[in-house]
Design an enzyme around this catalytic site. Structure first.
Site, PDB file in Angstrom:
ATOM      1  N   ASP A  25       7.847  -2.412   8.163  1.00  0.00           N
ATOM      2  CA  ASP A  25       7.325  -2.522   6.800  1.00  0.00           C
ATOM      3  C   ASP A  25       7.050  -1.144   6.202  1.00  0.00           C
ATOM      4  O   ASP A  25       7.286  -0.905   5.014  1.00  0.00           O
ATOM      5  CB  ASP A  25       6.031  -3.339   6.788  1.00  0.00           C
ATOM      6  CG  ASP A  25       6.209  -4.697   7.436  1.00  0.00           C
ATOM      7  OD1 ASP A  25       7.356  -5.163   7.508  1.00  0.00           O
ATOM      8  OD2 ASP A  25       5.205  -5.273   7.880  1.00  0.00           O
ATOM      9  N   HIS A  37       0.526  -4.079   9.246  1.00  0.00           N
ATOM     10  CA  HIS A  37       1.960  -4.242   9.010  1.00  0.00           C
ATOM     11  C   HIS A  37       2.706  -3.844  10.273  1.00  0.00           C
ATOM     12  O   HIS A  37       2.199  -3.072  11.105  1.00  0.00           O
ATOM     13  CB  HIS A  37       2.434  -3.353   7.851  1.00  0.00           C
ATOM     14  CG  HIS A  37       2.192  -3.930   6.499  1.00  0.00           C
ATOM     15  ND1 HIS A  37       3.036  -4.844   5.910  1.00  0.00           N
ATOM     16  CD2 HIS A  37       1.188  -3.716   5.617  1.00  0.00           C
ATOM     17  CE1 HIS A  37       2.569  -5.161   4.703  1.00  0.00           C
ATOM     18  NE2 HIS A  37       1.443  -4.488   4.506  1.00  0.00           N
ATOM     19  N   HIS A  44       0.826  -1.204   0.000  1.00  0.00           N
ATOM     20  CA  HIS A  44       0.000   0.000   0.000  1.00  0.00           C
ATOM     21  C   HIS A  44       0.862   1.256   0.000  1.00  0.00           C
ATOM     22  O   HIS A  44       0.545   2.245  -0.671  1.00  0.00           O
ATOM     23  CB  HIS A  44      -0.926   0.002   1.211  1.00  0.00           C
ATOM     24  CG  HIS A  44      -2.120  -0.884   1.067  1.00  0.00           C
ATOM     25  ND1 HIS A  44      -2.031  -2.227   0.781  1.00  0.00           N
ATOM     26  CD2 HIS A  44      -3.457  -0.616   1.166  1.00  0.00           C
ATOM     27  CE1 HIS A  44      -3.237  -2.755   0.712  1.00  0.00           C
ATOM     28  NE2 HIS A  44      -4.123  -1.796   0.928  1.00  0.00           N
TER      29      HIS A  44
END
EC number: 2.7.8.-
Length: 326
Positions: free
Chosen positions: A226, A222, A181
């Site tokens: 990350d 996450h 994302h």
């Protein structure tokens, strides 16, 4: 009123038609690169699906972001997805605005060619990273006790190739470092920062990228690592890939020239130089007509000033600049 609307609609239709023709010419030349970028999106999804088979749930790792940010809960997971959807759709619509608006700073085909190059480079690094070490996923459906935490062995190859879209994408596990994302978000924000024209929207875009990062961690989708790795990796990838790609032509100078080949570029450059030389000769002839063939530049400036004219104004017509008798 009806006539005005009809006239404006006709202008808009002509504008869309002309832009579509220009973009199609570029698409016919660049379609292989665009198709390769789109195919790699499937490969990236296939890789994320494959690592889910290797994922093993376990206790959550110690995370500074989890300590600092309150847990939003499973019922608030839609918040980060909503922000990401807004960013994605907004960028998609903006990338096609040259078809409608007068301010055309880029060609849509060339813009998406760059965007896909950034995405592919970042996703390639992501695939290598999350296959190197599988971490226990922090998302709720990836924790111990969840039926989705580990996928059973596939019954056939087709089951893997279909990647169970979109459920397999939304409920994946194991593809952690680094956030997909954030790859899309940062690529879109950096692209608009370079080719967009509204300073306020640029600042808003960076603010939304920060909010997106905090929501991802708060939703426990996450680990903080990350998101942090995505921030510096994607920015570095965009910087280095951008230096290797040819710069897109700036359309704000009013030239609607298609950069289809180096031969065409050379031809257009020669045409522009010829035009400049022709304009220069016309100005010279214009001054000769006004001041005589044997008058030097200094005397010419004096005579023009005496006649009430300005020496800088070289674009008047002969009829507008007729000198008075001395």
């Amino acid at each position: 009123m009806t006539i005005y609307i009809a006239r404006e609609a006709t202008k808009l239709w002509r504008k869309v038609g002309a832009e579509t023709t220009a973009e199609l010419q570029l698409l016919l030349e660049k379609w292989r690169l665009l198709l390769a970028g789109l195919v790699f999106q499937y490969i990236h999804g296939l890789a994320a699906r494959g690592v889910h088979y290797l994922h093993q749930p376990g206790p959550l790792l110690q995370d500074l972001g989890f300590m600092a940010l309150p847990e939003l809960g499973q019922d608030k997971g839609y918040l980060s997805e909503s922000v990401f959807t807004f960013i994605f759709i907004s960028f998609l619509l903006w990338s096609f605005h040259p078809f409608v608006y007068h301010s055309k700073r880029f060609y849509t085909v060339l813009l998406w060619r760059r965007v896909l190059a950034f995405l592919v480079a970042s996703q390639f690094l992501r695939i290598i990273t999350f296959y190197s070490t599988q971490l226990p996923g922090p998302n709720y459906h990836c924790r111990e006790g969840s039926k989705l935490a580990t996928l059973p062995p596939p019954n056939n190859v087709l089951e893997v190739l279909l990647i169970n879209f979109p459920r397999g994408v939304l409920f994946g596990c194991g593809d952690l470092i680094f956030s997909s994302h954030m790859i899309f978000t940062l690529v879109f924000v950096r692209t608009y920062h370079k080719y967009g024209s509204k300073r306020f929207i640029k600042l808003l875009a960076w603010l939304m990228a920060i909010i997106q990062s905090l929501l991802i961690i708060g939703s426990r989708k996450h680990y903080s690592v990350d998101v942090v790795v995505a921030w510096y990796t994607v920015n570095l990838v965009v910087f280095f890939v951008d230096t290797k790609l040819p710069e897109m032509p700036d359309r704000t100078n009013g030239l609607s020239l298609l950069p289809v080949s180096s031969k065409d570029k050379d031809g257009r450059m020669k045409e522009e130089l010829h035009k400049l030389e022709k304009d220069s000769r016309m100005r010279e002839e214009f001054h000769k007509l006004l001041n005589g063939n044997t008058v030097d530049a200094t005397d010419r400036r004096q005579r023009v000033q005496m006649n009430g004219k300005h020496g800088e104004d070289l674009n008047h017509t002969v009829s507008d600049a007729t000198p008075t008798d001395e």
